[in-house]
Write an enzyme that holds these catalytic residues in place. Structure first.
Site, mmCIF file in Angstrom:
data_model
loop_
_atom_site.group_PDB
_atom_site.id
_atom_site.type_symbol
_atom_site.label_atom_id
_atom_site.label_comp_id
_atom_site.label_asym_id
_atom_site.label_seq_id
_atom_site.Cartn_x
_atom_site.Cartn_y
_atom_site.Cartn_z
ATOM 1 N N HIS A 1 0.831 -1.218 0.000
ATOM 2 C CA HIS A 1 0.000 0.000 0.000
ATOM 3 C C HIS A 1 0.860 1.261 0.000
ATOM 4 C CE1 HIS A 1 -3.249 -2.786 1.215
ATOM 5 N NE2 HIS A 1 -2.321 -3.296 2.009
ATOM 6 N N GLU B 1 9.803 8.137 -17.363
ATOM 7 C CA GLU B 1 8.430 8.618 -17.574
ATOM 8 C C GLU B 1 7.934 8.244 -18.966
ATOM 9 O OE1 GLU B 1 7.864 12.800 -16.416
ATOM 10 O OE2 GLU B 1 9.539 12.515 -15.052
ATOM 11 N N GLN C 1 -5.330 -5.431 -43.423
ATOM 12 C CA GLN C 1 -4.232 -4.517 -43.722
ATOM 13 C C GLN C 1 -3.932 -3.618 -42.517
ATOM 14 O OE1 GLN C 1 -3.721 -3.013 -47.754
ATOM 15 N NE2 GLN C 1 -4.112 -0.974 -46.936
ATOM 16 N N SER D 1 14.462 21.441 -16.941
ATOM 17 C CA SER D 1 13.278 22.230 -17.266
ATOM 18 C C SER D 1 13.739 23.523 -17.917
ATOM 19 C CB SER D 1 12.506 22.524 -15.989
ATOM 20 O OG SER D 1 11.718 23.680 -16.153
ATOM 21 N N LYS E 1 15.511 21.795 -11.785
ATOM 22 C CA LYS E 1 14.887 20.515 -12.074
ATOM 23 C C LYS E 1 15.812 19.525 -12.777
ATOM 24 C CE LYS E 1 11.082 19.458 -11.638
ATOM 25 N NZ LYS E 1 9.816 19.910 -12.228
ATOM 26 N N ASN F 1 14.719 15.848 -14.332
ATOM 27 C CA ASN F 1 13.547 14.982 -14.480
ATOM 28 C C ASN F 1 13.911 13.614 -15.064
ATOM 29 O OD1 ASN F 1 11.976 17.182 -13.647
ATOM 30 N ND2 ASN F 1 11.853 17.945 -15.755
HETATM 31 N N1 ARG Z 1 -1.871 -4.984 -48.518
HETATM 32 C C1 ARG Z 1 -2.693 -6.098 -48.225
HETATM 33 C C2 ARG Z 1 -2.679 -6.366 -46.707
HETATM 34 O O1 ARG Z 1 -1.865 -5.854 -46.065
HETATM 35 C C3 ARG Z 1 -2.192 -7.303 -48.937
HETATM 36 C C4 ARG Z 1 -3.241 -8.328 -49.189
HETATM 37 C C5 ARG Z 1 -4.210 -7.812 -50.172
HETATM 38 N N2 ARG Z 1 -5.160 -8.796 -50.541
HETATM 39 C C6 ARG Z 1 -6.301 -8.505 -51.174
HETATM 40 N N3 ARG Z 1 -7.087 -9.493 -51.429
HETATM 41 N N4 ARG Z 1 -6.613 -7.267 -51.469
HETATM 42 O O2 ARG Z 1 -3.489 -7.090 -46.168
#
Ligand code: ARG
Length: 468
Positions: free
Chosen positions: A165, A299, A331, A286, A292, A294
């Site tokens: 604590h 951090e 993606q 600072s 100071k 830091n």
């Molecule tokens: N740039 C795409 C990704 O990162 C690659 C795969 C794309 N595939 C597709 N069927 N459009 O996922």
């Protein structure tokens, strides 16, 4: 016969069925090359293994393979020398490299994508990339562990207040305290290593989602790329990102450990504690307050833990609504993943540098341990050894603490006569239990804070670091 009309997206390999090009905004919105170019080396390694397999399985000719190898070698050299011209017209790393290959070697380049899709290609690239990152991260953890052991070794006998604590609880060895973080890092390293087993499976061969009609040899590709095996279901192979989520979970826990350590360093360096100093090269001043100094590095590591935790949630959320198999959503896996890798590596590296820059104010630590009745439990244990029941001993010592508080002194400052007023069982030998070193030495079992045990723990740790 009239010539075919020019395709509207002349630059993209998929433009054949389209009647108009994508808008510039959509092009920018859907392109990933600005960040997935980091996968280039993995992409080329994957393509080479794929092409060699295609040739070995008589799906492309040895001449095609030779052309592909030559072209990819040049592309790799160009990328490494930073002279590869990435284009967002070509969407992503995969299409950029494939188009360049075709420009360089002609038809053979167009055959590379036989029996493959970007869906299994990208999943393979990420796994290769992450595997390498995990290996690097584990080395950084190893370096930080070594730095911690070196510091702990210097402070097996350094007494400090142990807290619960954030109130003084019982005296502990600073070496013991540091070894607690060592243990956390042991688990972190194990977690990454366990996750690596599931990263290290080959998706290639799954093609778009259903597998491919060509007579491919997936095991050959897996072996060439150092995978432990193949993903066993093609739909799962292209859509699974569990391995990335697991990695981010391991990273988040790892960062939480660093962050807790940072929190302590920040408190300890504050003049209110005054337990440690951190070398100037890890601190900043600072611009307004001349006095100071830091602990910015600590951090910032604590702060960066927030984004790594966030990336874990981002990936979990990315996956939660996706039907099988691949969706473009995936993606979005890359930026959180890459940023997690960068942040963890940077944080571990700077931390390992900083640990030897920590100087310990032993006298302040000892004085802090002497305040706050850190040996009260030891007095109770003493009474138990003399035959009193623990609950009663607890009560007796509480009375003695209350008395000391009103007098502004410590338990060890009471005379034998004064102590005897609380219990006749107390005799001269009580002072051995009331001293900080006595309290420390008494906790001598595996995992205890006695300096002799901490030394053994450090030896054990060094041994296991050596054997990995
Ligand atoms: N740039 C795409 C990704 O990162 C690659 C795969 C794309 N595939 C597709 N069927 N459009 O996922």
């Amino acid at each position: 016969m009239s010539a075919l009309p020019p395709s509207p997206n002349a630059n993209t390999p998929w433009s054949g069925r389209f009647t108009e090009p994508v808008s510039d905004r959509v092009k920018r919105f859907t392109a990933s090359v600005s960040f997935d170019h980091r996968l280039a080396e993995c992409d080329i390694a994957g393509s080479l293994a794929h092409a060699r397999m295609l040739s070995a399985c008589h799906i492309i000719t040895p001449q095609d393979l030779a052309d592909i190898e030559k072209g990819l070698a040049q592309i790799l050299a160009d990328i490494q020398a930073n002279r590869f011209a990435w284009s967002i017209d070509l969407e992503d790393v995969h299409l950029n490299i494939e188009r360049r290959l075709t420009d360089l070697v002609g038809d053979a380049g167009k055959r590379l994508h036989t029996a493959r899709s970007r869906n299994d290609q990208v999943a393979t690239d990420i796994r290769l990339y992450l595997r390498e990152a995990i290996d690097q991260i584990r080395q950084h953890i190893h370096a930080l562990q070594t730095a911690l052991l070196d510091l702990a070794e210097q402070h097996t006998d350094t007494v400090m207040p142990g807290f619960t604590h954030l109130q003084v609880a019982q005296p502990v060895s600073l070496g013991h305290h540091l070894m607690a973080y060592y243990e956390m890092l042991v688990r972190d390293s194990q977690r990454y290593s366990d996750c690596r087993k599931r990263v290290n499976r080959l998706p290639l061969g799954a093609a778009a989602l259903a597998g491919t009609s060509y007579p491919i040899d997936r095991l050959m590709v897996a072996e060439a790329l150092g995978f432990d095996g193949v993903c066993e279901n093609s739909l799962d192979a292209v859509s699974d990102r569990d391995f990335a989520i697991e990695f981010c979970a391991a990273a988040a826990i790892n960062m939480v450990h660093l962050s807790r350590f940072c929190e302590e360093l920040i408190l300890w360096m504050s003049p209110r504690f005054g337990f440690i100093d951190i070398a100037d090269r890890f601190c900043t001043g600072s611009s307004i307050m001349p006095q100071k100094k830091n602990p910015d590095v600590a951090e910032l590591v604590r702060g960066k833990t927030g984004r790594v935790n966030g990336h874990l949630i981002a990936l979990l959320t990315l996956m939660k609504g996706q039907p099988l198999a691949y969706n473009k959503d995936n993606q979005e896996d890359k930026e959180p993943l890459f940023d997690t890798i960068d942040t963890v590596i940077d944080s571990l590296a700077v931390f390992a540098d900083m640990v030897p820059g920590i100087s310990v104010k032993k006298q302040t630590l000892r004085a802090a341990a002497a305040q706050g009745f850190a040996t009260a439990t030891d007095l109770a244990d003493y009474l138990v050894r003399k035959g009193m029941a623990f609950r009663q001993a607890h009560e007796v010592v509480a009375q003695a603490v209350k008395h000391c508080e009103s007098r502004g002194c410590d338990l060890a400052d009471l005379s034998l006569k004064e102590l005897k007023d609380f219990s006749a069982l107390i005799t001269e030998d009580v002072y051995a239990s009331l001293t900080l070193d006595g309290a420390l030495n008494a906790r001598s079992h595996i995992g205890g804070t006695a300096p002799s045990q901490v030394k053994v723990a450090i030896v054990r740790a060094r041994e296991s670091l050596k054997t990995g």
